[in-house]
Each structure stands twice: as structure tokens, then as C-alpha cells.
Design an enzyme around this catalytic site. Structure first.
Site, PDB file in Angstrom:
ATOM      1  N   GLU A 196       0.850  -1.195   0.000  1.00  0.00           N
ATOM      2  CA  GLU A 196       0.000   0.000   0.000  1.00  0.00           C
ATOM      3  C   GLU A 196       0.885   1.243   0.000  1.00  0.00           C
ATOM      4  O   GLU A 196       1.218   1.785  -1.027  1.00  0.00           O
ATOM      5  CB  GLU A 196      -0.951  -0.019   1.199  1.00  0.00           C
ATOM      6  CG  GLU A 196      -2.024   1.065   1.128  1.00  0.00           C
ATOM      7  CD  GLU A 196      -3.173   0.791   2.085  1.00  0.00           C
ATOM      8  OE1 GLU A 196      -4.041   1.661   2.193  1.00  0.00           O
ATOM      9  OE2 GLU A 196      -3.204  -0.280   2.718  1.00  0.00           O
TER      10      GLU A 196
ATOM     11  N   GLU B   8      -2.281   0.222  13.541  1.00  0.00           N
ATOM     12  CA  GLU B   8      -3.379   0.702  12.698  1.00  0.00           C
ATOM     13  C   GLU B   8      -4.724   0.454  13.357  1.00  0.00           C
ATOM     14  O   GLU B   8      -5.644   1.264  13.220  1.00  0.00           O
ATOM     15  CB  GLU B   8      -3.328  -0.007  11.350  1.00  0.00           C
ATOM     16  CG  GLU B   8      -4.469   0.347  10.407  1.00  0.00           C
ATOM     17  CD  GLU B   8      -4.391  -0.399   9.095  1.00  0.00           C
ATOM     18  OE1 GLU B   8      -4.929   0.098   8.095  1.00  0.00           O
ATOM     19  OE2 GLU B   8      -3.772  -1.491   9.070  1.00  0.00           O
TER      20      GLU B   8
END
Length: 871
Positions: free
Chosen positions: A466, A736
């Protein structure tokens, strides 16, 4: 090291002894050689920031020196500050004489890699190219400057020496629109007579893999890396000779058999090209380069705005145990973004393999499932000649642990493994320590998640497939980021990426640069509420921290276009038509917040900020427009989402946090909303339930409503979900997800579970601003006034904090002994502190001189003070 504009701005900070010190005048001089190009004369002003250049026109490709002196409150002059230097770049397109060069797509047969089973390139990542050119200098130049950039990544060499310390240069931009170049003084590397300039090229963001769309994981901007380089040799007689990239260069492949951000690097030392960037090297079998024009058009060339990515910190690896795979597990002690350096001895053809991961599983094996399609594996094939050293050139990984697989007969005791952390080399501006080891680890985790994700753009994570510049992640964290590092130039660079990604209808995008996200869409993905709103919020925070109007003025029309985009889509003043994207309070725990409510709350916020930004740059016509729009959106919010008791639709922690921090409610309902917020904390057994958008507001709002003890409760909580929970599990960066790993469920879904993601580290702004008491004042941007409202708590015991603001160093230390807090502060010259305390001081001492004080609210001028008060 290269300017893009002819009117630079100048800043300085002040230091000095005594109290109530101030600047009353300054004199600033800029010189080129012995020639003064600007002498401001004595200017009566207390301003120390954003002094605009007003001298003779600056010329491209020149060094300038500048210094400043000031006069104090008694009209006493300082000495001249130590001379500082800057260099203009190639500010006009016609200053460039170099051409883009690259390896031909169709090549003659050249040297091939050995045909054995050491190579596994199923991903078809490309080898790194070497490019070179010999040239002659009749005499040694008095000055030599090289300007260089790439479509892809480059490493520049002159006469066998590496130029500069940059890695992953030139950084990530939308290469179809803009490329940043770097400037280096290479005078010391140029010899009279024969010289050689060379470069290595990797794929990087340009043609390599970034993002999670595996159908088109690479070639986002083009199919092959390219180089642009211009070397200026200035001789004593004033003559300037230019060595440029053109058809005279040649190219070959070498030991980097492939290198890719997600896949890793394979380096075969048997293929090394000894002396390839030195005079006398036999390049007769090298191939000609192709001079070409990038498609669809050559990008703009602009000088780097921020310090480049460099190797910053090294961590020696410690062997833990042998894995089931046969490799050895190494622990760096810190989750980093970067790569490993190996020092080893082996036979020719021996392969050393490095696999990287953030966590170990329950059996002590390297956990890599959360990397998704990222392979994160480097291979080194030994040359077999004594002690060898390897570190990748054109890849990086996010990792805490490394699995090293060794050739048969080689033990880990004979190998040295060191982790190297890389990030943009931004100045560290803040430091904070407390009496709580857990809180100290949290502060470290916040800093390291920022370090690991400030790599050309503020990425979401450095490890998986990502690594995007997600805008909401950044905007909720940005106030914290500015305490940790000087982010002024970093934001100016990223704002260019944001601006270039804006869509024709005015929509900002979720990520910037936006190209690799959903590459099969005809246009980029428009920004969601809280995501697309980020540029407005970032511009406002940039103004408050740095007092810099230039960024607002440059991008103001783009911000206006975004607000118009929202208003046109939602004529009833409820932000319902955000169907292109609406993530709500992303990754919240517990009850979900109503997404339309969150979106409309953010609309109120950004309209309020646009009114203020308009006022900053004198757009009074737009101030009235946005004030009226804010009233209309507030009224719609109240009608749609708020009942008479102040209960908000969804009844979540985030609902009340946004309504309170964005000043959406009428004053008579603020107290009720505050009570509802405390009720929601109680219902969650004293735990947070916020996601990305709510977490930033949690502790600050609790402090604002007089519930700082509840904020501290959250800070010290070590059970799930909390900041402390991850620390108890050994986290050295911010996770996260609150539930990235839990005892009952193990690891969260492999589809999205980063252990290095700074968004939840937004609590850092509360630690600096409210625990330490070092905050900006919205009425006096740039820290000319420091808002100091420390929140004391016995459980923390003591705090030591400092922040190097644009105006100078601010310090705050407090310690609780018995029922008394002793608080020492340092206020820089030319600044004042606006103090708010929970009770009136017992004593106030300026140096060793007692001062009278009345009440809990008062102001102090510059100097060092000690305050005691009862708690």
C-alpha cells in the site's frame, strides 16, 4: 539547495538571558560573493518570520550568503548571526540543457546473469541500470554543481565516489506532472583532466510496485526508469561548462538483478562492475542510451522542497532463535522503515536471504501474512572475495524482525546484521519525558511511527502493498507531527502532490499522489469526508504553527473549489451526497458513528476554517460567504442530528467529540453534550471507542470540558482497547487497529492490519499541548504567543518537555511532590506566554526574583520562571 522562486522568505529565532526581552528592529543582508544583493537596512519591526526578499533579482545556479542582526528592547544591537547559505536552482525551463536518457526497450544481447537456480524473479521486476560518461576538465573548476533527478530512483557517482547521502531520490511525485531535482556541490570530486560521471537507476514509485492493485502493480507512470543530469563546471575565468545527459552516455546492467519496493532486491556481487564510474574503465561493450521525451509530456522540473530521505538511525540485530524454516530470527528492538546491512564472508555463489516482518507469531516464527502481496525479501549472492558488505539500494521494508537464511556451513556468529532506519531528514523539534515508563514508550512509539511513514509523502504504513499518502491519516496527526519534527517544507512538498491530484470538479482525492490507487478508474478516487477535507485543515494548521501565508495564498483557489464541490452536491446543507466515498470514523471500536453526521460535522469545520483562512489573506468578500454557509450547515446539523437534550444521532463518543471540538452546538447544549460524552466513556468501562477521525479530539475535549482526570485515565489504561494495550504487547510503533492483536482473537484480518500506522498517535498533541502545556495561540500564529495550560496528574509524577518553535526554544517541566506542583518554564525572547492554571500560584519567581501574581490566568514575557501551586 535549490530555490523554485525568486523571492525566498527568511526566518530566525532568538535567544538571550533575562526577562521581557524583545526585538525592536532587524537588519538583513544577502550577498553573492563580495556583492551585496540586498541590504534591508535597519527595519523597525518585531517580526522574525516570513521576511520576504526585496533585493536585486536572484539568478539561477548561484550561491548566496545571508545573515541578520537585531536590536533589543533597549536598542542595543546584537552581533551578526552566523552566516547561512542557500543556492538558487535552475529556476527557468531554459536553464536546462540536459535530455532524459534511458535504456532502449529493445536491446542488443549483453552480459546475462549466470544461469542457475539462485534467481527467482516471478514478479518480473527489472534490473537496475548503470549509466556513465567520461569527460575532461582542462583545469580544476573553482565550483562544480550537479543537478540531477530521475523517473524512478537514482544513485549518482563521480570518479568512483557516491554523491550525497540521499536514498530513494528524487522522491515520489506525479511524474506525469512534476519531478523534483536535487542539487549537490561536487567541487571536491572533480579533478583536472579525466573524470567520469555515472548513475544507477531503479524503478521506485515510477515503474515499480506500489499500492495493492496487483493486476497493475507497476508501470503506474512509465515502463522504464530514466535519468536527467546536468553538471556545471565553473572555472576561474568565469567560463561555465555543462556536462549533460545526452546520446553520449552508455548503459549496462550490473549486480542489482531486480529491485522493487514490495518484492525486495536481489544483488549478485559476482556481477559487480569494478570501477564503472571511474576514468579508464572499459565500457566498450556497454550499450548506447536512448534520448527520449517522457509520455505524455515532459514533467515540470522543480527543486526539492524538503530534505531528502536519508539513513538516520542504525539498530544492531540480536539473534533470538532458529526458525522452523532453518533461518535465524533477528530482533532489532524497534519497528522501522528501511533495510538491513549485512557484513559477511562466503564462497562465490553463496546466497544470503533476508525476510522482513513486524511481528512474530505464537511459535516465534516471522509473521508476514499482514504484508499481503508484499514479499519483502532481499537476496545477496556472495562474490567470494574476503569480507563483503551488502545493503539494498532501491527498496525498503517495514520491519521489527528479520529472518536471515544462511548458506550451509556459515553461522550467525560470523555475520553482522544491522537495521538502518530511513526517512526524510527533517529536523527533530520536540522532546518529552515523564515519570511513567509506559507514557514514555507511547511518546517513542508516536515518534517512530512518524519517522517510518514520513518517506517522501506521509504514508499510511511502510510494510505492506500500500504505502499511500492517505490524507485523513495525516490531518488528524499533523499537529502532533509538528511537535516532533519541522514539517513546514515537507507539507509544502506534499501540498503540491495534493494540488496536482485535485479533480476538475474541485474534488480533492483520498491519497496523494493519487495515480496508483484504483488505476483502472478513468479519474482518481475523490476524497471522503475527513479525507478530502484535509487540505483545508492542513493549511490552517500550517498557518498557526509557522505563520506562513504563502501556502494559503498559493492554494487558496483550490480550497475554494473543494468547498464549492461539497456545497454544489449538497444544496440542503446535509452532507448526504458523499457517496463517492464515506468511511465515517474509520476503524472505530464499538458502536458506529452515523456517517452522514460525521460528514456534516466536518463540513461545518472546514467552512469555519475557510472563513478564517480567507481573513488571513484579506479575502473579506469570502469571509462573509463562508460565515453564512457555516450558519446554514450548523442549522441543518442541529435539525437532523441533535435532540433537545443534546443527544446526537448514533450516540457515540465520536459524535460528541466532533460536535464539541468543532463548536457546532449552541452554548446551552455544550454542557449536556459533555455529559453524554462522559456517559459513553462509562458505558465503555472507561475505554475509548473512537476511530481515525475521533481519536484526535478525545483527550483535548475532555480537558476542555474540565474532565482532564478522565483523559489521564485513558492515557494510563493498559487494557484493550487503549494505547497502553499495544505497549503491553511490546509495540514500538502505533498500531493501525486497536485490535491488531488480542489475546482471545490473535491477529486481526490479514487484509488490513499494519503495526506501524501513526493516526492513533494523534494523542501526542494533547501530551505536548495540555500535559506539558506548550500550545499555539490561534490569535498569534507562529508561537509569538504560547498558550500554556498544563494539566497536572499525580500518576504521571513529572514531565520534562521542550519544543523548538519557529520563534525559539520553549521549555516546560513540572514535578509533583506532596500537594505542591513546581512548574518551570522558559519563554523565548520576543514571545509571551498566556498562562492558565487550575489554581492561583503560591509563588512565582522570575530567575531568583519573586513576582506578584493574582488569579489563575495571567501573561508572562520572555525568560525563565518557576511557579508553585497546590493541587
Amino acid at each position: 539547495m535549490g530555490l523554485n522562486r525568486p523571492d525566498p522568505h527568511f526566518d530566525w529565532a532568538l535567544d538571550g538571558t533575562g526577562h521581557d526581552r524583545s526585538q525592536t528592529a532587524y537588519r538583513l543582508i544577502v550577498r553573492h560573493g563580495e556583492t551585496t544583493v540586498w541590504d534591508s537596512g535597519k527595519v523597525a519591526s518585531e517580526q522574525t518570520q516570513q521576511i520576504a526578499y526585496a533585493g536585486h533579482a536572484l539568478v539561477s545556479d548561484r550561491y548566496y550568503a545571508w545573515s541578520v542582526m537585531v536590536w533589543d528592547e533597549s536598542d542595543e544591537a546584537s552581533d551578526w548571526a552566523e552566516t547561512q547559505y542557500f543556492r538558487t536552482g535552475l529556476m527557468q525551463p531554459e536553464d536546462w540543457h540536459a535530455s532524459w536518457i534511458a535504456r532502449y526497450f529493445v536491446l542488443p544481447v549483453g552480459r546475462e546473469a549466470p544461469n542457475d537456480n539462485l534467481y527467482d524473479n516471478r514478479w518480473q521486476a527489472r534490473p537496475a541500470d548503470h549509466l556513465r560518461r567520461d569527460f575532461s576538465s582542462r583545469t580544476k573548476p573553482v565550483r562544480a554543481t550537479v543537478y540531477v533527478t530521475a523517473l524512478g530512483l537514482y544513485e549518482l557517482h563521480l570518479n568512483g565516489e557516491r554523491v550525497g547521502e540521499d536514498v530513494m531520490a528524487p522522491g515520489w511525485t506525479d511524474y506525469h506532472q512534476r519531478v523534483e531535482y536535487q542539487s549537490h556541490d561536487v567541487t571536491a570530486l572533480i579533478a583536472a583532466g579525466d573524470n567520469t560521471i555515472g548513475a544507477m537507476l531503479g524503478e521506485g514509485w515510477y515503474s515499480g510496485r506500489v499500492g495493492h492493485n496487483q493486476r497493475r502493480a507497476g508501470n503506474h507512470y512509465g515502463g522504464r526508469p530514466a535519468l536527467l543530469c546536468q553538471l556545471h563546471l565553473e572555472y576561474a575565468d568565469g567560463r561555465i561548462e555543462r556536462i549533460v545527459t545526452d546520446e553520449s552516455w552508455t548503459t549496462s546492467q550490473g549486480p542489482v538483478c531486480y529491485s522493487d519496493f514490495l518484492m525486495g532486491e536481489l544483488y549478485d556481487a559476482r556481477l559487480e562492475l569494478d570501477g564503472w564510474a571511474e576514468p579508464g574503465f572499459d565500457a566498450s561493450r556497454w550499450q548506447p542510451v536512448e534520448v527520449f521525451s517522457p509520455d505524455p509530456r515532459p514533467p515540470r522540473l522543480e527543486a526539492s522542497r524538503a530534505p531528502q530521505v536519508r539513513e538516520i538511525v542504525r539498530f544492531p540485530g540480536r539473534v533470538l532463535h532458529r526458525a522452523k524454516t532453518g533461518g535465524y530470527i533477528y530482533d532489532l528492538g524497534q519497528n522501522i522503515a528501511g533495510y538491513c546491512e549485512l557484513q559477511l564472508s562466503g564462497k562465490a555463489g553463496d546466497r544470503f536471504t533476508l525476510r522482513h516482518g513486524e511481528m512474530l507469531d505464537g511459535e516465534g516464527e516471522l509473521y508476514v501474512a499482514n504484508l499481503r502481496h508484499a514479499v519483502a525479501t532481499d537476496h545477496y549472492i556472495a562474490r567470494g572475495e574476503g569480507r563483503e558488505r551488502f545493503k539494498p539500494r532501491f527498496t525498503f521494508h517495514g520491519f521489527h524482525y528479520v529472518e536471515l537464511t544462511l548458506p550451509e556451513g556459515i553461522s550467525p556468529e560470523s555475520v553482522s546484521l544491522t537495521g538502518i532506519a530511513i526517512h526524510n531528514d527533517l529536523k527533530l523539534t520536540g522532546a518529552m519525558r515523564t515519570g511513567s515508563p509506559m507514557v514514555n514508550q507511547l511518546i517513542s512509539n508516536i515518534e517512530w511511527s512518524q519517522r517510518d511513514n514520513f518517506l517522501s509523502v506521509p504514508t499510511d504504513c511502510p510494510q505492506r502493498d500500500e504505502r499511500y499518502g492517505w490524507s485523513a491519516d495525516a490531518q488528524v496527526f499533523w499537529k502532533t507531527a509538528g511537535y516532533v519534527m519541522d514539517v513546514s517544507a515537507f507539507l509544502e512538498k506534499w501540498f503540491e502532490d495534493i494540488a496536482e491530484a485535485q479533480l476538475p470538479d474541485g474534488a480533492f482525492t483520498d491519497v496523494a499522489p493519487s495515480k496508483p490507487l484504483n488505476p483502472y478508474r478513468l479519474t482518481a478516487q475523490p476524497g471522503a469526508p475527513g479525507w478530502g477535507d484535509a487540505p483545508v485543515i492542513l493549511a490552517w494548521q500550517h498557518w498557526l504553527r509557522y505563520g506562513d501565508r504563502a501556502l494559503i495564498e498559493k492554494h487558496y483557489d483550490r480550497l475554494v473549489a473543494w468547498l464549492k464541490h461539497i456545497a454544489d452536491a449538497n444544496p440542503d446543507h446535509l452532507r448526504i451526497n458523499a457517496v463517492y466515498n464515506n468511511y465515517g470514523d474509520w476503524l472505530s471500536i464499538g458502536p458506529a458513528s452515523d456517517r452522514t453526521m460525521v460528514a456534516t460535522a466536518y463540513w461545518v469545520h472546514v467552512v469555519d476554517l475557510m472563513a478564517r483562512l480567507s481573513d488571513v489573506i484579506g479575502r473579506t468578500d469570502m469571509v462573509a460567504h463562508y460565515v453564512a454557509q457555516a450558519e446554514a450547515v450548523r442549522a441543518a446539523f442541529m435539525k437532523a442530528f441533535v435532540d433537545a437534550d443534546g443527544r446526537i444521532t448514533g450516540d457515540t463518543q465520536t459524535a460528541y467529540l466532533l460536535a464539541l471540538d468543532f463548536s457546532i452546538l449552541p452554548p446551552e447544549l455544550d454542557a449536556r453534550a459533555g455529559q453524554h460524552l462522559l456517559r459513553k466513556l462509562d458505558e465503555a468501562d472507561g475505554h475509548l471507542q473512537t476511530g481515525f477521525l475521533g481519536v484526535k479530539h478525545l483527550c483535548p475535549v475532555l480537558s476542555d470540558i474540565g474532565a482532564s482526570t478522565r483523559a489521564y485515565d485513558l492515557l494510563f489504561n493498559e487494557t484493550y482497547p487503549s494505547w497502553g494495550f499495544s505497549i503491553v504487547q511490546g509495540a514500538t510503533t502505533i498500531w493501525e487497529r486497536w485490535d491488531g492483536w488480542t489475546e482471545d482473537r490473535g491477529f486481526q484480518s490479514v487484509n488490513m492490519n499494519s503495526f506501524n500506522h501513526y493516526a492513533y498517535g494523534a494523542v501526542g498533541e494533547w501530551l505536548y499541548a495540555r500535559v506539558a502545556g506548550i500550545d499555539w495561540d490561534e490569535a498569534a500564529p507562529g508561537y509569538s504567543t504560547i498558550c500554556m495550560r498544563p494539566q497536572f496528574d499525580r500518576r504521571l509524577g513529572w514531565v520534562e518537555a521542550r519544543y523548538d518553535a519557529p520563534t525559539g526554544r520553549i521549555e516546560s517541566q513540572w514535578r509533583i511532590e506532596g500537594d505542591v506542583v513546581t512548574w518551570t518554564i522558559a519563554v523565548p525572547p520576543n514571545c509571551r506566554a498566556a498562562i492558565t492554571l487550575p489554581s492561583a500560584p503560591l509563588t512565582l519567581v522570575a530567575g531568583d526574583r519573586p513576582l506578584p501574581v493574582a488569579g489563575k490566568d495571567f501573561a508572562l514575557g520572555s525568560g525563565r520562571y518557576t511557579i508553585s501551586l497546590s493541587i
